[in-house]
Write an enzyme that holds these catalytic residues in place. Sequence first.
Site, short mmCIF file in Angstrom:
data_model
loop_
_atom_site.label_atom_id
_atom_site.label_comp_id
_atom_site.label_asym_id
_atom_site.label_seq_id
_atom_site.Cartn_x
_atom_site.Cartn_y
_atom_site.Cartn_z
N GLU A 67 -31.24 -9.64 -18.73
CA GLU A 67 -29.96 -9.31 -19.38
C GLU A 67 -29.98 -9.45 -20.90
O GLU A 67 -29.10 -10.09 -21.48
CB GLU A 67 -28.85 -10.19 -18.77
CG GLU A 67 -28.71 -10.00 -17.26
CD GLU A 67 -27.69 -10.94 -16.63
OE1 GLU A 67 -27.06 -11.73 -17.34
OE2 GLU A 67 -27.54 -10.88 -15.40
N ASN A 89 -35.17 -7.52 -16.12
CA ASN A 89 -34.08 -7.34 -15.15
C ASN A 89 -32.76 -7.21 -15.90
O ASN A 89 -32.54 -7.85 -16.93
CB ASN A 89 -34.07 -8.59 -14.26
CG ASN A 89 -33.17 -8.51 -13.07
OD1 ASN A 89 -33.16 -7.51 -12.35
ND2 ASN A 89 -32.39 -9.56 -12.83
N HIS A 123 -25.02 -4.88 -9.06
CA HIS A 123 -23.75 -5.51 -8.65
C HIS A 123 -22.69 -4.40 -8.71
O HIS A 123 -22.22 -4.04 -9.79
CB HIS A 123 -23.39 -6.66 -9.59
CG HIS A 123 -24.36 -7.81 -9.50
ND1 HIS A 123 -24.45 -8.62 -8.39
CD2 HIS A 123 -25.29 -8.27 -10.37
CE1 HIS A 123 -25.38 -9.53 -8.58
NE2 HIS A 123 -25.91 -9.35 -9.77
N GLU A 174 -30.49 -7.53 -7.13
CA GLU A 174 -29.32 -8.41 -6.88
C GLU A 174 -28.18 -7.63 -6.23
O GLU A 174 -27.01 -7.78 -6.63
CB GLU A 174 -28.84 -9.04 -8.20
CG GLU A 174 -29.90 -9.76 -8.99
CD GLU A 174 -29.39 -10.49 -10.22
OE1 GLU A 174 -28.17 -10.64 -10.39
OE2 GLU A 174 -30.23 -10.92 -11.03
N ASP A 184 -25.10 -6.30 -4.49
CA ASP A 184 -23.89 -6.60 -3.70
C ASP A 184 -22.86 -5.54 -4.04
O ASP A 184 -22.94 -4.89 -5.09
CB ASP A 184 -23.35 -8.03 -3.85
CG ASP A 184 -23.22 -8.53 -5.27
OD1 ASP A 184 -22.99 -7.72 -6.18
OD2 ASP A 184 -23.31 -9.76 -5.47
O1 G3I Z 1 -24.34 -26.79 -10.09
C1 G3I Z 1 -22.97 -26.95 -10.47
C2 G3I Z 1 -22.37 -28.08 -9.74
O2 G3I Z 1 -23.02 -29.27 -10.14
C3 G3I Z 1 -20.86 -28.14 -10.06
O3 G3I Z 1 -20.27 -29.13 -9.31
C4 G3I Z 1 -20.20 -26.79 -9.73
C5 G3I Z 1 -18.73 -26.77 -10.07
O4 G3I Z 1 -18.32 -25.51 -10.53
O5 G3I Z 1 -20.84 -25.81 -10.45
C6 G3I Z 1 -22.23 -25.69 -10.14
O6 G3I Z 1 -22.77 -24.70 -10.91
C7 G3I Z 1 -22.46 -23.36 -10.54
C8 G3I Z 1 -23.76 -22.64 -10.24
O7 G3I Z 1 -23.49 -21.27 -10.02
C9 G3I Z 1 -24.47 -23.21 -9.04
O8 G3I Z 1 -23.67 -23.09 -7.90
C10 G3I Z 1 -21.75 -22.71 -11.71
O9 G3I Z 1 -20.47 -23.28 -11.89
C11 G3I Z 1 -21.61 -21.24 -11.49
O10 G3I Z 1 -21.14 -20.63 -12.67
C12 G3I Z 1 -22.96 -20.64 -11.14
O11 G3I Z 1 -22.77 -19.26 -10.89
C13 G3I Z 1 -23.96 -18.49 -10.81
C14 G3I Z 1 -23.97 -17.45 -11.92
O12 G3I Z 1 -25.14 -16.67 -11.80
C15 G3I Z 1 -23.96 -18.10 -13.29
O13 G3I Z 1 -24.19 -17.14 -14.28
C16 G3I Z 1 -23.95 -17.77 -9.48
O14 G3I Z 1 -24.04 -18.73 -8.43
C17 G3I Z 1 -25.12 -16.80 -9.40
O15 G3I Z 1 -24.98 -15.99 -8.27
C18 G3I Z 1 -25.12 -15.91 -10.63
O16 G3I Z 1 -26.26 -15.09 -10.57
C19 G3I Z 1 -26.39 -14.13 -11.63
C20 G3I Z 1 -27.86 -13.88 -11.82
O17 G3I Z 1 -28.54 -15.08 -12.05
C21 G3I Z 1 -28.12 -12.88 -12.95
N1 G3I Z 1 -27.38 -11.67 -12.73
C22 G3I Z 1 -25.96 -11.83 -12.48
C23 G3I Z 1 -25.73 -12.78 -11.33
C24 G3I Z 1 -24.27 -12.86 -11.00
O18 G3I Z 1 -23.57 -13.43 -12.07
#
Ligand code: G3I
Length: 359
Positions: free
Chosen positions: A157, A210, A247, A279, A281
Amino acid sequence: MNRKSLHTLLLATLVIMLFTGCPKPALVDDIATLRDAGDYHGKWIGAAVDPSKFAESAYDTTLKTEFSMVVAENVMKMDTLQPNKDSFNFTPGDSIVAYATANTMALRGHALLWHSQLPTWIKSEPYANLPDLLLTHIDTVLTHYKGKMHSWDVVNEVVMDDGSGLRNNNEDIATSNYSIWADSATDDSLITEAFYKARTADPDAILIINDYSNETMGNAKADKLYSLVAGWINDGVPIDGVGFQLHLMEKYTPDYAAIRANINRYIALKPGFEVHFTEIDVRIEEPATEAKLANQAAIYSHLMDIALDYPEVTVYITWGVTDKYSWIPGFFTGYGSALIFDDLYEPKPAHDALLDMLQ
Ligand code: G3I
């Protein structure tokens, strides 16, 4: 091999078997899982995973039965891997490797140079320190996982959404144009160095750039990324392929012809260049009606149709296993049901359409 040659080969094999009295092979229609059907066509069918869910029986069964490849949804990002400077935490990533090994699955790595999910400490480092810090991170992580990874999202990105240049540290930090990894919209030095370092650290991994909204030719961002990659390849930068995240939204039918046109120009860049669907969905505005689920199924299967037409499209990954844990509802209010298994791990019309397409 394209579908036409595959059919010719199958026909020839059947004729030989008929005359030699060999038992007939199972027909592809008899293949009951996406994993087996993907294997039949030489396509990796993957899912983004959270290792903390492996202990959930339905998650485990669905994952290992239906998918042949896994990628860490979060735990191989820099905030998890290097939470403190020079201190690496491989524990959750290693559990994905162990799971993949136990279930004979392939692994993708995600993601090395990315502006998001960074550890706090790196955000206060001066720009002059970043090259060494990034390259040490890449070297340490790829050396740790050497020989285990099918491919890595080395760079993720980096292009601004309007396609005007690279995300960089002169942009407003509150916007999606900001990134610590470039000093201007044209500064690609860390991007190219990241690829060289990755190649040295793990020569066998397929190295990918990517992005999202980069799949349709004619879109400003897609065209910008393509022209950057074409230039880097021309300069000899070791990039083996591009990832289309995909996405998507159920209510907008993708421009499949423009996706094919984009794949055509990428695979013409150099022999062996790969395109990974990384990725996928397809989010639905709730409530998910039968008609919306049917539209979603058509999108998933059209993408597979494209993958089947191109030997260079080797990877088809959904961004999660089940709607139960999808990132979508948390990020897009009012949207959900984006994956191919529902909250209860029941296969959705999208799953069945994919299986039909593969059969
Ligand atoms: O790990 C913490 C945890 O300790 C805390 O208690 C909790 C409370 O909100 O948050 C947890 O972190 C979260 C993390 O996912 C792990 O679950 C973050 O808040 C959350 O923002 C994060 O979201 C991820 C996102 O990337 C962040 O940018 C999504 O799961 C994940 O699916 C998403 O994946 C990205 C790809 O890497 C790149 N392309 C886009 C894609 C979708 O955004």
